[in-house]
Design a protein around this motif. Structure first.
Motif, PDB file in Angstrom:
ATOM      1  N   GLN A  90       0.831  -1.207   0.000  1.00  7.79           N
ATOM      2  CA  GLN A  90       0.000   0.000   0.000  1.00  7.79           C
ATOM      3  C   GLN A  90       0.866   1.258   0.000  1.00  7.79           C
ATOM      4  O   GLN A  90       0.517   2.257  -0.614  1.00  7.79           O
ATOM      5  CB  GLN A  90      -0.924   0.003   1.218  1.00  7.79           C
ATOM      6  N   PHE A  91       1.992   1.223   0.714  1.00  8.81           N
ATOM      7  CA  PHE A  91       2.841   2.401   0.840  1.00  8.81           C
ATOM      8  C   PHE A  91       4.242   2.123   0.315  1.00  8.81           C
ATOM      9  O   PHE A  91       4.736   1.011   0.444  1.00  8.81           O
ATOM     10  CB  PHE A  91       2.928   2.848   2.307  1.00  8.81           C
ATOM     11  N   PRO A  92       4.897   3.135  -0.238  1.00 13.29           N
ATOM     12  CA  PRO A  92       6.258   2.964  -0.743  1.00 13.29           C
ATOM     13  C   PRO A  92       7.229   2.660   0.401  1.00 13.29           C
ATOM     14  O   PRO A  92       7.258   3.404   1.388  1.00 13.29           O
ATOM     15  CB  PRO A  92       6.590   4.314  -1.366  1.00 13.29           C
ATOM     16  N   PRO A  93       8.016   1.591   0.288  1.00 17.36           N
ATOM     17  CA  PRO A  93       8.936   1.259   1.375  1.00 17.36           C
ATOM     18  C   PRO A  93      10.240   2.042   1.310  1.00 17.36           C
ATOM     19  O   PRO A  93      10.897   2.232   2.313  1.00 17.36           O
ATOM     20  CB  PRO A  93       9.203  -0.224   1.157  1.00 17.36           C
ATOM     21  N   ARG A  94      10.639   2.521   0.141  1.00 12.67           N
ATOM     22  CA  ARG A  94      11.924   3.201   0.016  1.00 12.67           C
ATOM     23  C   ARG A  94      11.774   4.684   0.314  1.00 12.67           C
ATOM     24  O   ARG A  94      10.679   5.204   0.361  1.00 12.67           O
ATOM     25  CB  ARG A  94      12.513   2.985  -1.365  1.00 12.67           C
ATOM     26  N   ALA A  95      12.869   5.341   0.514  1.00 12.27           N
ATOM     27  CA  ALA A  95      12.901   6.785   0.763  1.00 12.27           C
ATOM     28  C   ALA A  95      12.415   7.125   2.171  1.00 12.27           C
ATOM     29  O   ALA A  95      11.218   7.191   2.431  1.00 12.27           O
ATOM     30  CB  ALA A  95      12.100   7.554  -0.281  1.00 12.27           C
ATOM     31  N   ASP A  96      13.363   7.342   3.072  1.00  9.32           N
ATOM     32  CA  ASP A  96      13.016   7.763   4.431  1.00  9.32           C
ATOM     33  C   ASP A  96      12.248   9.085   4.370  1.00  9.32           C
ATOM     34  O   ASP A  96      12.650  10.018   3.674  1.00  9.32           O
ATOM     35  CB  ASP A  96      14.264   7.964   5.281  1.00  9.32           C
ATOM     36  N   TRP A  97      11.166   9.167   5.122  1.00 11.80           N
ATOM     37  CA  TRP A  97      10.311  10.352   5.103  1.00 11.80           C
ATOM     38  C   TRP A  97      11.081  11.612   5.475  1.00 11.80           C
ATOM     39  O   TRP A  97      10.877  12.671   4.886  1.00 11.80           O
ATOM     40  CB  TRP A  97       9.096  10.165   6.010  1.00 11.80           C
ATOM     41  N   ASP A  98      11.993  11.520   6.455  1.00 10.71           N
ATOM     42  CA  ASP A  98      12.706  12.715   6.889  1.00 10.71           C
ATOM     43  C   ASP A  98      13.705  13.200   5.837  1.00 10.71           C
ATOM     44  O   ASP A  98      13.924  14.394   5.689  1.00 10.71           O
ATOM     45  CB  ASP A  98      13.381  12.500   8.242  1.00 10.71           C
ATOM     46  N   ASN A  99      14.273  12.284   5.061  1.00  9.14           N
ATOM     47  CA  ASN A  99      15.190  12.687   3.997  1.00  9.14           C
ATOM     48  C   ASN A  99      14.433  13.335   2.835  1.00  9.14           C
ATOM     49  O   ASN A  99      14.971  14.207   2.149  1.00  9.14           O
ATOM     50  CB  ASN A  99      16.010  11.499   3.503  1.00  9.14           C
ATOM     51  N   LEU A 100      13.193  12.918   2.604  1.00  8.75           N
ATOM     52  CA  LEU A 100      12.360  13.585   1.592  1.00  8.75           C
ATOM     53  C   LEU A 100      12.101  15.034   2.001  1.00  8.75           C
ATOM     54  O   LEU A 100      12.229  15.958   1.205  1.00  8.75           O
ATOM     55  CB  LEU A 100      11.039  12.838   1.404  1.00  8.75           C
ATOM     56  N   GLY A 101      11.734  15.232   3.254  1.00  8.65           N
ATOM     57  CA  GLY A 101      11.463  16.581   3.756  1.00  8.65           C
ATOM     58  C   GLY A 101      12.703  17.453   3.780  1.00  8.65           C
ATOM     59  O   GLY A 101      12.640  18.652   3.468  1.00  8.65           O
ATOM     60  N   LYS A 102      13.843  16.883   4.117  1.00 13.69           N
ATOM     61  CA  LYS A 102      15.100  17.643   4.197  1.00 13.69           C
ATOM     62  C   LYS A 102      15.481  18.221   2.839  1.00 13.69           C
ATOM     63  O   LYS A 102      15.818  19.400   2.728  1.00 13.69           O
ATOM     64  CB  LYS A 102      16.208  16.730   4.722  1.00 13.69           C
ATOM     65  N   GLY A 103      15.416  17.395   1.798  1.00 15.90           N
ATOM     66  CA  GLY A 103      15.760  17.880   0.455  1.00 15.90           C
ATOM     67  C   GLY A 103      14.834  18.998  -0.005  1.00 15.90           C
ATOM     68  O   GLY A 103      15.284  19.989  -0.586  1.00 15.90           O
ATOM     69  N   VAL A 104      13.548  18.839   0.272  1.00 17.32           N
ATOM     70  CA  VAL A 104      12.563  19.862  -0.125  1.00 17.32           C
ATOM     71  C   VAL A 104      12.813  21.159   0.643  1.00 17.32           C
ATOM     72  O   VAL A 104      12.870  22.249   0.053  1.00 17.32           O
ATOM     73  CB  VAL A 104      11.121  19.360   0.095  1.00 17.32           C
ATOM     74  N   ALA A 105      12.995  21.074   1.954  1.00 14.89           N
ATOM     75  CA  ALA A 105      13.204  22.277   2.767  1.00 14.89           C
ATOM     76  C   ALA A 105      14.481  23.009   2.360  1.00 14.89           C
ATOM     77  O   ALA A 105      14.499  24.238   2.255  1.00 14.89           O
ATOM     78  CB  ALA A 105      13.238  21.913   4.249  1.00 14.89           C
ATOM     79  N   ASP A 106      15.556  22.272   2.117  1.00 18.74           N
ATOM     80  CA  ASP A 106      16.808  22.908   1.709  1.00 18.74           C
ATOM     81  C   ASP A 106      16.661  23.591   0.348  1.00 18.74           C
ATOM     82  O   ASP A 106      17.190  24.680   0.132  1.00 18.74           O
ATOM     83  CB  ASP A 106      17.943  21.880   1.655  1.00 18.74           C
ATOM     84  N   ALA A 107      15.940  22.962  -0.580  1.00 18.62           N
ATOM     85  CA  ALA A 107      15.740  23.560  -1.906  1.00 18.62           C
ATOM     86  C   ALA A 107      14.889  24.825  -1.818  1.00 18.62           C
ATOM     87  O   ALA A 107      15.148  25.800  -2.530  1.00 18.62           O
ATOM     88  CB  ALA A 107      15.094  22.549  -2.846  1.00 18.62           C
TER      89      ALA A 107
END
Length: 154
Positions: A90-107
């Motif tokens: 049901q949900f994507p297992p890859r990509a840690d949620w916090d690393n997704l947010g970090k890249g977006v916030a830094d950009a």
């Protein structure tokens, strides 16, 4: 305007852990130049700037809420001729949620058009999910201003 929303087409990319090397006797951390995070962050920076300009968003120093919705394409192994396989997650297992947010916030910080620094984010949420049939992979970003209540002024 108290909320800004924009979408970045393409698969979401989590911020990787940096590699470390030494040069001239000093350590340095870096992310390989060909890593997809660079193009992803550049796309977010561009979209954030365009959305802020189009909505006349003013950069302020107050607290903000950041919502990131990472929409991933389903792998071919999840599909059968009649639809989703029974073993499809049901949900994507890859990509840690916090690393997704970090890249977006830094950009977004790099854009300089939404906030001064990502330390202004006091409330953050990252959701990740698979795309529905016919839906494209993308990242949906919403930034909301929050009221900065001073202690003792309520």
């Amino acid at each position: 305007m108290d909320a800004l929303t924009f979408s970045v087409p393409g698969p979401p990319v989590p911020q990787p852990r940096p590699k470390v090397s030494t040069w001239g006797g000093r350590g340095r951390a870096y992310v390989e130049a060909r890593h997809p995070i660079h193009a992803y962050r550049q796309a977010i920076t561009l979209r954030a700037g365009m959305a802020a300009k189009a909505s006349r968003w003013a950069v302020e120093a107050g607290p903000v809420q950041l919502e990131v919705e990472a929409v991933f394409e389903r792998p071919p192994s999840h599909r059968t001729k009649s639809g989703l396989s029974r073993s499809a997650k049901q949900f994507p297992p890859r990509a840690d949620w916090d690393n997704l947010g970090k890249g977006v916030a830094d950009a977004i910080t790099d854009a300089g058009a939404v906030w001064h620094d990502d330390d202004q984010v006091v409330d953050g949420r990252v959701r990740k999910r698979y795309a529905e049939a016919g839906e494209a992979a993308r990242t949906i970003v919403t930034v909301r201003r929050l009221v900065d209540a001073q202690p003792g002024t309520s």
